[in-house]
Design a protein around this motif. Structure first.
Motif, short mmCIF file in Angstrom:
data_model
loop_
_atom_site.label_atom_id
_atom_site.label_comp_id
_atom_site.label_asym_id
_atom_site.label_seq_id
_atom_site.Cartn_x
_atom_site.Cartn_y
_atom_site.Cartn_z
N LEU A 1 0.83 -1.20 0.00
CA LEU A 1 0.00 0.00 0.00
C LEU A 1 0.86 1.25 0.00
CD1 LEU A 1 -2.75 1.44 0.25
CD2 LEU A 1 -2.63 1.05 2.71
N TRP A 2 2.07 1.16 0.58
CA TRP A 2 2.91 2.35 0.72
C TRP A 2 4.17 2.34 -0.15
CZ3 TRP A 2 0.87 0.03 5.27
CH2 TRP A 2 -0.19 0.75 5.83
N ARG A 3 4.31 1.37 -1.04
CA ARG A 3 5.48 1.40 -1.92
C ARG A 3 5.53 2.69 -2.71
NH1 ARG A 3 5.62 -1.67 -7.57
NH2 ARG A 3 4.15 0.07 -7.86
N ASN A 4 4.39 3.08 -3.28
CA ASN A 4 4.35 4.29 -4.11
C ASN A 4 4.54 5.55 -3.27
OD1 ASN A 4 3.81 2.54 -6.23
ND2 ASN A 4 1.60 2.90 -6.15
N LEU A 5 4.02 5.54 -2.04
CA LEU A 5 4.23 6.69 -1.15
C LEU A 5 5.69 6.81 -0.77
CD1 LEU A 5 3.15 8.99 0.61
CD2 LEU A 5 2.67 7.29 2.40
N ALA A 6 6.32 5.68 -0.46
CA ALA A 6 7.75 5.70 -0.13
C ALA A 6 8.55 6.24 -1.32
CB ALA A 6 8.23 4.30 0.25
N ALA A 7 8.23 5.75 -2.52
CA ALA A 7 8.94 6.21 -3.71
C ALA A 7 8.73 7.69 -3.95
CB ALA A 7 8.51 5.40 -4.92
N MET A 8 7.50 8.17 -3.74
CA MET A 8 7.18 9.57 -3.96
C MET A 8 7.91 10.46 -2.95
SD MET A 8 3.45 11.36 -4.52
CE MET A 8 2.81 11.02 -2.88
N SER A 9 7.91 10.04 -1.69
CA SER A 9 8.58 10.86 -0.67
C SER A 9 10.09 10.87 -0.88
CB SER A 9 8.24 10.35 0.73
OG SER A 9 8.75 9.05 0.95
N MET A 10 10.65 9.72 -1.26
CA MET A 10 12.09 9.67 -1.54
C MET A 10 12.43 10.57 -2.72
SD MET A 10 12.66 5.56 -1.37
CE MET A 10 12.41 4.59 0.13
N GLU A 11 11.64 10.46 -3.78
CA GLU A 11 11.88 11.29 -4.96
C GLU A 11 11.92 12.77 -4.59
OE1 GLU A 11 9.40 12.83 -8.91
OE2 GLU A 11 8.86 10.90 -7.99
#
Length: 571
Positions: free
Chosen positions: A92-102
């Protein structure tokens, strides 16, 4: 000499440059801001991500390497996802993690990245983020834990849980013995020691060219991991000097190599959604069909759980990924380079296999055709996947009647019922577990079998789900069904007793119900009631924008790279 991106923050004598240098000084000499590459160490260490808890020590070795090469290392803690703990599912949070890292990579004065990951979603999120920003980046996988044993036999992390728990449910193993295995399974620091998703994504990172060749699979407790981390820190500085960004390293051919590697090692089906998402961030056209087209005829060479007998420490001892790739070098694309600037192909041809029971020779593969199989039919218009290497051969062509569960909760409430109308030939169907429906596409597709079937000695049945399964799991499991039930997929219309045809050799998955009858059916209320309907926060954003599994389950507005440029500030 390459103009450093960080000079936009630190260069010059104006007020903004003064502020940036002053706040970063704290004992740092002036030379730190004078033409020295600033290397962010994106660190997913967390006590709540136990597989990554040792990455602070790895980060220190990276720092030493960066300093030695003339750069400035900067520890950058980033969002960490522990597969075993977070609810409802780490995906559920893979995309959130990627977005925040980016956003952190782009917003800060950094010239290059060292990406420290281990547990399942951390390496994919780091690579998605780095791809979007397109800075020089090198991956350091945290490595698998050491081999565990129980009652004299190898105990694979994850895989052992599935096997032993089924024996308990079948009444063939007592609960006390089962619980004694708990402390034997996790023997050291590191991620799962099976060819689960964490190990698979480390292999994928190397096959894509984003690690120092030979690094993937180095055990977390092995001092050679720290040696490689030091070298990766040095390499990050060299990458900045060369202007070698991730988009120059990871090309269309890199994904060909990753798909070949995925099949040869018997890797996790989760790699499919992660590789599709990474390719999407780079603007590289990669489709579900590419996994079948490229990987279908690749032999399975690695004898690791869950598809085999051994564990990751054994693979490292036997020669590692490079020894595997040597066996299938003719199937690889020779052009893609690695983070070192040299082609991956240049590292092949000199890597012996030290244990042929762990890495089979090409002439004696464990299975001749080991790639992920992509299925189509009226039950999966946009595709579904199955891992033949982890399935029962006799079930790869099967016809059976459906036993349908509308949600994970529905499954849990009824699967142990002795009156459940099910037999060994039935097809267990679980829906409402896709990206939108759950939300987050949890690892629930490898459904536990009904106890009354287990009592008959049966250990596998055909199972179909729009969710995922753990890379440590096994069985004849059709998963990633797209479109999912919550997105208009036919899966939502299946009824108990409907006949389903699975034909993996023909790549077919078909609901044997006339089309005119299907068109008249409506989604049952119990099914629709099980779909996620968040009204705020990340879950709502996710459900509103997540794509389907066949394109990587990324958010639609995150597809494509947006580069490292950031708006100028005003103080």
């Amino acid at each position: 000499m390459t103009t450093l991106r960080s000079s936009e923050w630190y260069g010059g004598d104006d007020r903004n440059a003064y502020l940036h240098r002053a706040w970063m000084r704290r004992g740092v000499p002036s030379s730190a801001f004078e033409g020295r590459p600033q290397i962010a160490i994106a660190n997913t260490a967390s006590d709540l991500t136990p597989c990554n808890a040792h990455l602070d020590e790895v980060a220190q070795s990276v720092k030493n390497g960066v300093y030695e090469a003339g750069g400035i290392p900067l520890d950058l803690p980033v969002m960490s996802l522990g597969e075993t703990l977070v609810r409802p599912t780490a995906m559920l949070w893979r995309n959130l993690a990627a977005m925040s890292m980016e956003e952190m990579f782009r917003a800060n004065p950094v010239d290059g990245l060292v990406l420290l990951g281990g547990c399942d979603k951390t390496i994919p999120a780091l690579l998605m983020a780095a791809a979007s920003v397109d800075l020089p980046a090198v991956v350091v996988p945290g490595g698998p834990m050491l081999n565990g044993t129980f009652r004299g036999s190898p105990l694979g992390c994850g895989t052992g849980v599935w096997k032993l728990s089924e024996e308990v449910r079948a009444g063939r193993l007592d609960q006390a013995t089962f619980l004694r295995s708990e402390s034997s399974m996790i023997r050291s620091r590191g991620h799962c020691n099976t060819m689960g998703t964490a190990s698979t994504m480390a292999v994928m990172a190397e096959a894509l060219g984003t690690t120092i060749p030979g690094l993937a699979g180095t055990p977390a407790a092995d001092s050679r991991l720290l040696e490689a981390a030091h070298a990766s820190g040095r390499l990050a500085v060299e990458q900045v000097a060369a202007g070698r960004t991730i988009s120059q390293v990871v090309t269309r051919g890199s994904f060909t190599n990753a798909i070949v590697a995925l099949a040869a090692v018997g890797g996790s089906t989760n790699a499919v959604v992660h590789l599709l998402a990474i390719a999407g961030r780079l603007g590289i056209e990669l489709t579900l069909e590419d996994f079948d087209r490229i990987g279908a005829d690749v032999p399975l060479l690695v004898n690791l759980q869950p598809a085999g007998a051994h564990l990751m420490e054994d693979l490292f001892r036997a020669g590692g990924l490079l020894a595997v790739l040597d066996q299938v070098a003719d199937l690889l694309d020779d052009d893609p380079i690695t983070v070192t600037g040299r082609p991956l192909a240049s590292y092949l041809g000199t890597n012996p296999v030290w244990d042929e029971d762990v890495i089979a020779p090409r002439s004696r593969p464990l299975a001749p055709d080991a790639g992920i199989a992509v299925l189509h039919g009226n039950l999966a218009r946009d595709g579904a996947v199955i891992k033949p290497a982890a399935a029962s051969p006799e079930l790869l062509v099967h016809r059976g009647r459906a036993v349908v569960f509308d949600s994970v909760e529905d499954f849990a409430a009824r699967i142990d019922d002795p009156d459940l109308d099910v037999d060994a030939t039935s097809v267990l169907v679980l829906r409402g577990c896709g990206p939108k429906g759950y939300p987050g596409m949890p690892e629930v597709a490898n459904l536990p079998l009904p106890p009354k079937i287990l009592a008959q000695g049966v250990r596998d049945m055909v199972r179909i789900c729009d969710g995922r399964m753990s890379g440590t799991a096994y069985g004849t499991v059709v998963l990633h069904v797209a479109p999912e039930a919550a997105a208009g997929g036919t899966l939502a219309l299946v009824r108990d007793g409907d006949e389903i045809l699975l034909d993996v050799p023909a790549r077919r998955l078909k609901l044997l119900v006339p089309e005119d009858e299907l068109s008249s059916r409506r989604v049952p209320a119990a099914t629709a009631d099980g779909f996620a309907a968040p009204d705020r926060g990340w879950e709502k954003l996710y459900v509103d924008h997540v794509q389907q599994a066949n394109t990587g389950a990324d958010l639609d507005f995150l597809v494509g790279s947006s580069g490292a440029e950031v708006a100028r500030e005003s103080h």
